[in-house]
Design a protein around this motif. Structure first.
Motif, PDB file in Angstrom:
ATOM      1  N   THR A   1       0.857  -1.179   0.000  1.00  0.00           N
ATOM      2  CA  THR A   1       0.000   0.000   0.000  1.00  0.00           C
ATOM      3  C   THR A   1       0.896   1.232   0.000  1.00  0.00           C
ATOM      4  OG1 THR A   1      -1.424  -1.284   1.446  1.00  0.00           O
ATOM      5  CG2 THR A   1      -1.971   1.040   1.190  1.00  0.00           C
ATOM      6  N   SER A   2       0.558   2.221  -0.835  1.00  0.00           N
ATOM      7  CA  SER A   2       1.389   3.434  -0.861  1.00  0.00           C
ATOM      8  C   SER A   2       1.171   4.222   0.427  1.00  0.00           C
ATOM      9  CB  SER A   2       1.058   4.287  -2.081  1.00  0.00           C
ATOM     10  OG  SER A   2      -0.265   4.759  -1.974  1.00  0.00           O
ATOM     11  N   PHE A   3       2.152   5.028   0.795  1.00  0.00           N
ATOM     12  CA  PHE A   3       2.127   5.707   2.100  1.00  0.00           C
ATOM     13  C   PHE A   3       0.870   6.549   2.312  1.00  0.00           C
ATOM     14  CE2 PHE A   3       3.161   9.203   4.987  1.00  0.00           C
ATOM     15  CZ  PHE A   3       3.522   8.468   6.096  1.00  0.00           C
ATOM     16  N   ASP A   4       0.437   7.263   1.272  1.00  0.00           N
ATOM     17  CA  ASP A   4      -0.712   8.153   1.456  1.00  0.00           C
ATOM     18  C   ASP A   4      -2.005   7.388   1.718  1.00  0.00           C
ATOM     19  OD1 ASP A   4      -0.352   7.219  -1.157  1.00  0.00           O
ATOM     20  OD2 ASP A   4      -1.676   8.762  -1.983  1.00  0.00           O
ATOM     21  N   ARG A   5      -1.992   6.071   1.495  1.00  0.00           N
ATOM     22  CA  ARG A   5      -3.240   5.317   1.672  1.00  0.00           C
ATOM     23  C   ARG A   5      -3.245   4.417   2.910  1.00  0.00           C
ATOM     24  NH1 ARG A   5      -5.647   3.693  -4.043  1.00  0.00           N
ATOM     25  NH2 ARG A   5      -7.394   3.421  -2.643  1.00  0.00           N
ATOM     26  N   ILE A   6      -2.101   4.351   3.618  1.00  0.00           N
ATOM     27  CA  ILE A   6      -2.059   3.399   4.743  1.00  0.00           C
ATOM     28  C   ILE A   6      -3.053   3.732   5.844  1.00  0.00           C
ATOM     29  CG2 ILE A   6       0.267   2.443   4.431  1.00  0.00           C
ATOM     30  CD1 ILE A   6       1.229   4.409   6.583  1.00  0.00           C
ATOM     31  N   LEU A   7      -3.368   5.022   6.002  1.00  0.00           N
ATOM     32  CA  LEU A   7      -4.314   5.386   7.061  1.00  0.00           C
ATOM     33  C   LEU A   7      -5.738   5.489   6.528  1.00  0.00           C
ATOM     34  CD1 LEU A   7      -2.187   8.009   9.023  1.00  0.00           C
ATOM     35  CD2 LEU A   7      -2.540   5.595   9.541  1.00  0.00           C
TER      36      LEU A   7
END
Lengths: 513, 346
Positions: free
Chosen positions: B213-219
């Motif tokens: 998962t790309s960083f901007d979508r982990i949360l």
């Protein structure tokens, strides 16, 4: 939040400079622990893969004084991970080179290298170990590890142990089955013993005539191709060629020892091993692979060393905490996908363990002219043993038991026992626990003194069931052993007693396999 | 046979015995970028250079402060005030292994063009905050480059990994029931299983595919619940996870004098709570001691912790390049006080 990026005013005093340098350490550790660390003196045993890493970590943690002991010299194959060493350092002392290499970033830490074997009692007597607050083990062999552990137990100092290991498993049986150089006659003889081949594949003697005809056509370049799995004739070629080389060297050098880095001896072992494997239907291997098995090479990489040296140095912080033992952890590499390491609290002692299941003390004598009988008398008096004890010195040299009183009138000197010798006293009645005593010579003393300890009662043992070994199995084992044990060197001179003891020991070992 | 020279084989002997000739060849052909020559950055550089990496670029625009002398073994007191990648420093790195092609760059990484990043096979960032990770991750994702991020705060630290998608071989002991291809979970899949025998030992060679998962979508769509399906399990998660993710919201203090860095427990608590809400961990007991520790140690570099995290990261990079083992997917959390290193998929 905004951080200010100006430089602090140039600091002047030594303390100010140290504070500016160590400001992060103080924040992390707190002033109290930071001060304790900078006043601590530690010993690092081993300056290899983990040792180099540990030395760097301990220095940058601000330890006050670090002693580094190692007997080894630097080899080319060390350079892929022992990052303090360079090509130009090959063949130099590891301890000295490592200490010189870190001078650059050592800050205020005092460093002292010791080029020597940590088990050498004249260079490193027990009294020498006493100066350290913590001992770090970064060794590559079990014997020295166990020894340092014992020293730490004698003087009750914290020891932090670390080690990495790679693929060691499959190695030993293979090497045992190969170091044998007769490929025809012996095999024919062995093949005749039918009981041996009921469950095993029968060996096929080497057809020497057939192969030897092909040898002339082979190029000598095959010898340097260490990644190729040689064919049977190629192995035979290398065997004969290496034997010629070894023979020539024997004339000038005398007896030659196997060394994995000595190409002539390695070639011989590889070729002999492969031929033997061929005969017995075992998979043959390349020289590169056999070097690992015969040389007991353990694969090693920078990353694993760095990780475990990091943990080792981190664990040392527990020594300065309220509960050093309770906070300590055993940390292992993990195979699980959801964690990088597994860890557990230290395990409780095991009463059957050679290291933690016995009590330890120190015996101090005014001189080595003291007779063994004197020591024997003191032991009984002080610790309350009955007369029926046995005393063993070093690994397995029995100097006294109920039926063997001859040595009581001999002096320690005559028995070649000296400072640093370790007595192992065991109660033949199995009533009281065994004790290990480190011998120190203190000329200023007038009497024999023994550490003040009360020997505990031995825990009652369950009766062990007798091993169920059928006679046939036993016989087969012996036939095999006969072949395999032949090559082990026996010391030329031995006291009859020692031989007897070793024999019973090795028999016991065999039956438990 | 892959072409490694005799000299290389002799030098890398002990590691080739672990990961094989082919992996060594792959390592030699790779170009890695390390951003920030921090304490943990220096450790990574050391590991990769010793390991026989082909090409290495290090970028850092910072200067050597006094505090760096206790956190980076390439520096000494004579270099105070010099660039962190001063020519002397570069020489010292090069000495570790003359075979590695090393480039040092004292510019600011944020000013580099997309084209500049395109030459790298892996990007490794150290001591990055959330804004910076988002920025580099846009680049790495658009160029299809695997990304590693490692941050340390005293005795604590984390590694975030985004390999986009990655396949590797896993050697597993033979099971009673043969492993079958198929999805193990939303981020991992067994693509192929082959039974093999080596030295009379039977094993299964599994080809594994990992999805990231790309960083901007982990949360955005956290996956934690998939791996911790019950509340009881969720509540057992160590709160170091949310505290360290909370730290990402605070601008990095890297290259600033630590004396000017002050993070209060309260502001960290606020960020940690925000993370807990997003991850669905609101009922998790937020350990006050960890909050206090991390706030005090925010941005502090500590050699043993750097060595451990850099060791893990470098090992993962080497596995990744050699397509062996299961890579970290996607967040490793380090608690040095407890000597714990759980790996979460979020």
């Amino acid at each position: 939040m905004r951080w200010i990026s100006n430089f602090p005013p140039p600091s002047k005093t030594f303390t100010e400079r140290t504070m500016a340098r160590d400001i992060q350490l103080i924040r992390i550790l707190g002033e109290e622990t930071y001060n304790k660390i900078s006043n601590s003196k530690v010993l690092l045993v081993g300056a290899g893969g983990i040792g180099c890493e540990l030395l760097k970590d301990l220095l940058l943690m601000g330890y006050g004084e670090i002693h580094v002991a190692d007997l080894d010299t630097i080899d080319l194959s060390n350079l892929n991970r022992q990052f303090l060493f360079r090509q130009k350092d090959i063949k130099k002392s590891k301890a000295n080179t490592a200490v010189a290499a870190v001078a650059l970033f050592k800050g205020n830490t005092r460093l002292e290298p010791h080029h020597g074997n940590i088990m050498d009692v004249s260079q490193f007597p027990l009294s020498w170990f006493r100066q350290f607050d913590i001992i770090f083990n970064a060794l590559d062999n079990l014997e020295a590890r166990v020894y340092v552990n014992r020293m730490a137990l004698f003087i009750n100092k914290p020891l932090i142990e670390s080690g990495t290991t790679g693929l060691k498993d499959s190695a030993e049986e293979f090497i045992d089955s190969v170091v044998e150089k007769i490929f025809v006659e012996d095999i024919v003889r062995l093949a005749k013993i039918d009981t041996l081949w009921k469950t095993r594949q029968k060996p096929i003697p080497l057809n020497y005539e057939l192969y030897s005809k092909k040898l002339k056509e082979l190029p000598t370049s095959i010898i340097s191709d260490d990644q190729k799995i040689w064919t049977t004739e190629e192995n035979l070629f290398v065997l004969i060629d290496s034997l010629k080389r070894l023979q020539a060297r024997y004339k000038s050098e005398g007896v030659l020892d196997f060394d994995k880095d000595d190409k002539d001896t390695l070639d011989f072992v590889v070729a002999a091993a492969n031929l033997r494997s061929f005969i017995f239907g075992i998979e043959t291997k390349s020289e590169f692979e056999i070097k690992q098995i015969a040389g007991n090479i353990i694969p090693a990489v920078a990353t694993t060393n760095a990780i475990f040296a990091g943990f080792s140095s981190l664990q040392s912080l527990n020594v300065f905490s309220d509960d050093p033992v309770g906070n300590s952890r055993l940390i292992y590499d993990s195979e699980y996908i959801n964690k990088f390491v597994t860890q557990c609290p230290p395990l409780p002692g095991n009463s059957n363990c050679k290291a933690c299941g016995i009590q330890r003390g120190i015996i101090t004598v005014p001189s080595l002219d003291i007779q063994l009988g004197e020591i024997h008398k003191q032991l009984l008096k002080k610790f309350g043993y009955s007369d029926d004890v046995s005393i063993v010195v070093g690994n397995n040299r029995l100097i006294y038991d109920y039926d063997f009183e001859d040595n009581l009138i001999s002096s320690l000197k005559d028995l070649t026992i000296g400072s640093g010798s370790i007595f192992f006293v065991s109660d033949s009645d199995d009533d009281l626990q065994d004790i290990e005593l480190y011998l120190e010579v203190a000329p200023q003393e007038t009497d024999i003194t023994l550490t003040d300890i009360t020997i505990k009662k031995k825990p009652l043992k369950k009766k062990e069931s007798k091993e169920e070994v059928t006679i046939q199995d036993d016989q087969m084992e012996e036939i095999f052993d006969e072949d395999e044990i032949l090559l082990i060197d026996e010391p030329a001179e031995k006291r009859p007693l020692e031989i007897e003891q070793e024999e019973t020991y090795s028999k016991r070992k065999k039956s438990t396999i | 046979m892959v072409n490694l020279t005799k000299g290389e084989i002799a030098l890398y002997d002990r590691q080739i015995r672990l990961w094989g000739f082919e992996a060594q060849h792959r390592i030699r052909s790779s170009h890695i970028l390390v951003i920030n020559f921090s304490c943990v950055g220096a450790e990574i550089v050391k590991n990769l250079v010793l390991g026989g990496l082909g090409f290495l670029t290090i970028i850092d625009s910072g200067k050597i402060l006094e505090q760096d002398l206790s956190g980076n073994f390439f520096f000494d007191v004579s270099l105070l005030g010099c660039s962190k990648l001063d020519s002397t420093v570069k020489e010292r790195i090069q000495e570790l292994n003359p075979r590695v092609d090393i480039v040092t760059d004292t510019c600011t990484w944020a000013e580099k063009s997309q084209a500049w990043f395109n030459r790298f096979d892996i990007i490794i960032c150290t001591e990055f905050d959330a804004t910076q990770i988002e920025s580099i991750s846009r680049t790495s994702r658009s160029l299809n480059i695997p990304l590693y991020v490692v941050n340390t705060h005293g005795l604590y630290g984390m590694i975030f990994v985004d390999l986009i998608d990655h396949s590797s071989h896993l050697r597993l002991a033979k099971n009673r029931i043969r492993r079958k291809p198929g999805r193990s979970n939303s981020v991992r899949e067994i693509v192929h299983v082959e039974e093999k025998t080596e030295n009379d030992v039977e094993y299964e060679d599994c080809l594994i595919q990992n999805y990231y998962t790309s960083f901007d979508r982990i949360l955005e769509k956290p996956k934690l619940k998939e791996f911790f399906p019950t509340m009881k399990k969720l509540n057992k998660i160590d709160s170091t996870l949310i505290v360290l993710l909370g730290c990402l919201k605070i601008p990095t203090s890297y290259n600033y004098p630590i004396g000017t860095v002050q993070v209060t427990k309260l502001e960290l608590l606020e960020f940690a709570n925000e993370i807990a809400r997003k991850l669905g961990l609101t009922s998790l007991d937020l350990n006050d001691l960890i909050l206090q520790d991390v706030a005090r140690q925010f941005g502090c570099e500590f050699q043993p912790v750097a060595a451990i995290l850099a060791g893990c990261l470098s090992q993962d990079v080497i596995n990744m390049l050699s397509k062996r083992e299961n890579p970290i997917n996607n967040l490793l959390i380090f608690n040095g006080k407890k000597a714990e290193m759980p790996i979460y998929t979020i």
